[in-house]
Design a protein around this motif. Structure first.
Motif, PDB file in Angstrom:
ATOM      1  N   UNK A  96       0.803  -1.099   0.030  1.00 31.57           N
ATOM      2  CA  UNK A  96       0.069  -0.130   0.017  1.00 31.57           C
ATOM      3  C   UNK A  96       0.868   1.278  -0.174  1.00 31.57           C
ATOM      4  N   UNK A  97       2.124   1.241   0.723  1.00 33.33           N
ATOM      5  CA  UNK A  97       2.794   2.173   0.693  1.00 33.33           C
ATOM      6  C   UNK A  97       3.714   2.561  -0.763  1.00 33.33           C
ATOM      7  N   UNK A  98       4.144   1.344  -1.007  1.00 32.75           N
ATOM      8  CA  UNK A  98       4.648   1.489  -2.413  1.00 32.75           C
ATOM      9  C   UNK A  98       3.748   2.169  -3.461  1.00 32.75           C
ATOM     10  N   UNK A 129       2.369   6.178  -7.257  1.00 24.59           N
ATOM     11  CA  UNK A 129       1.435   6.994  -7.646  1.00 24.59           C
ATOM     12  C   UNK A 129       1.754   8.537  -7.668  1.00 24.59           C
ATOM     13  N   UNK A 130       2.404   8.972  -6.668  1.00 26.87           N
ATOM     14  CA  UNK A 130       3.038  10.131  -6.580  1.00 26.87           C
ATOM     15  C   UNK A 130       4.150  10.538  -7.519  1.00 26.87           C
ATOM     16  N   UNK A 131       4.737   9.539  -7.851  1.00 29.51           N
ATOM     17  CA  UNK A 131       5.941   9.871  -8.596  1.00 29.51           C
ATOM     18  C   UNK A 131       5.419   9.634 -10.295  1.00 29.51           C
ATOM     19  N   UNK A 132       4.706   8.803 -10.344  1.00 25.98           N
ATOM     20  CA  UNK A 132       3.930   9.048 -11.698  1.00 25.98           C
ATOM     21  C   UNK A 132       2.942  10.256 -12.220  1.00 25.98           C
ATOM     22  N   UNK A 133       2.643  11.130 -11.140  1.00 22.16           N
ATOM     23  CA  UNK A 133       2.058  12.207 -11.356  1.00 22.16           C
ATOM     24  C   UNK A 133       2.775  13.483 -10.769  1.00 22.16           C
ATOM     25  N   UNK A 134       3.947  13.285 -10.678  1.00 21.59           N
ATOM     26  CA  UNK A 134       4.817  14.476 -10.227  1.00 21.59           C
ATOM     27  C   UNK A 134       5.059  15.490 -11.263  1.00 21.59           C
ATOM     28  N   UNK A 169       7.621   5.734 -16.765  1.00 24.12           N
ATOM     29  CA  UNK A 169       8.348   4.431 -16.104  1.00 24.12           C
ATOM     30  C   UNK A 169       7.534   4.069 -14.894  1.00 24.12           C
ATOM     31  N   UNK A 170       7.163   5.245 -14.219  1.00 19.33           N
ATOM     32  CA  UNK A 170       6.495   5.191 -12.920  1.00 19.33           C
ATOM     33  C   UNK A 170       5.212   4.596 -12.950  1.00 19.33           C
ATOM     34  N   UNK A 171       4.377   5.030 -13.893  1.00 23.18           N
ATOM     35  CA  UNK A 171       3.258   4.582 -14.326  1.00 23.18           C
ATOM     36  C   UNK A 171       3.146   2.869 -14.520  1.00 23.18           C
ATOM     37  N   UNK A 172       4.199   2.651 -15.299  1.00 25.39           N
ATOM     38  CA  UNK A 172       4.415   0.934 -15.584  1.00 25.39           C
ATOM     39  C   UNK A 172       4.594   0.358 -14.416  1.00 25.39           C
ATOM     40  N   UNK A 173       5.276   0.874 -13.343  1.00 21.96           N
ATOM     41  CA  UNK A 173       5.640   0.166 -12.286  1.00 21.96           C
ATOM     42  C   UNK A 173       4.243   0.196 -11.119  1.00 21.96           C
ATOM     43  N   UNK A 174       3.510   1.309 -11.412  1.00 22.30           N
ATOM     44  CA  UNK A 174       2.524   1.416 -10.623  1.00 22.30           C
ATOM     45  C   UNK A 174       1.477   0.361 -10.899  1.00 22.30           C
ATOM     46  N   UNK A 175       1.455  -0.019 -12.305  1.00 26.57           N
ATOM     47  CA  UNK A 175       0.386  -1.017 -12.901  1.00 26.57           C
ATOM     48  C   UNK A 175       0.766  -2.252 -12.089  1.00 26.57           C
ATOM     49  N   UNK A 176       2.054  -2.823 -12.143  1.00 25.26           N
ATOM     50  CA  UNK A 176       2.628  -3.837 -11.741  1.00 25.26           C
ATOM     51  C   UNK A 176       2.144  -3.834 -10.233  1.00 25.26           C
TER      52      UNK A 176
END
Length: 202
Positions: free
Chosen positions: A125-127, A132-137, A147-154
């Protein structure tokens, strides 16, 4: 499902923490220990994880002084012990919940207890929150955001899978297809007798 409740509580903890975003802020558990024990434990567990997440950020400051780093390391050590203790309290809750269940003759044991699965769910949940913060920064590059959005999906897929696995494990224990067997962590480095450095100081 149990995981739905756990994930809701974890999300609430993380959002509450980030209102002030301060590792020294006062902790208030909204769940009464006597009336809603498991909710109380889940909230406390995720709060410990959330504060420690930010301890780990702070201690990686390349300009942190040795004195401050040592103080922070002590806080991280204490937090780790608190985390382990809380996980064991959660397992005690489930042991008590299922204490009348008679495992079937061919019941199997799981590689980890329910509480250690829940521990990983709290960290996930923390990750997810921070990815999500990084994907939308907005001050990050487009490449970074993608790259962060792809990681978020995983991470979100992993959360769904882990949530399902925890719910299935609890159901298997409930109907006797699996049985719980819990071992204390028995950490040695905090023990005055088992840690040779601490023992030598006595």
């Amino acid at each position: 499902m149990f995981s739905e409740k756990a994930n809701r509580i974890f999300q609430s903890v993380i959002e509450t923490y980030h209102v002030k975003d301060d590792v020294d802020q006062e902790f208030k558990n909204p769940f009464d220990k006597k009336e809603t024990l498991i909710e109380h434990l889940l909230y406390r567990k995720c709060w410990i994880d959330t504060v420690q997440w930010h301890y780990e950020d702070l201690i990686r400051d390349p300009e942190i002084s040795p004195e401050d780093a040592l103080k922070l390391k002590r806080k991280i050590d204490a937090s780790n012990q608190d985390r382990t203790d809380t996980v064991e309290f959660i397992d005690s809750y489930f042991l008590d919940l299922f204490n009348t269940i008679e495992p079937k003759l061919k019941a199997k044991i799981n590689t980890e207890s329910p509480a250690w699965g829940i521990d990983r769910l709290s960290i996930l949940a923390l990750k997810i929150y921070h990815m999500n913060e990084e994907a939308n920064r907005t001050n990050a590059s487009e490449k970074h955001q993608i790259a962060c959005k792809a990681k978020l999906d995983v991470l979100l897929e992993q959360q769904r899978d882990l949530s399902l696995a925890i719910d299935q494990l609890l159901e298997d224990i409930k109907v006797g297809d699996k049985y719980m067997k819990v071992y204390k962590q028995m950490k040695m480095y905090n023990d005055d007798e088992m840690n040779p450095v601490l023992r030598s100081k006595q």
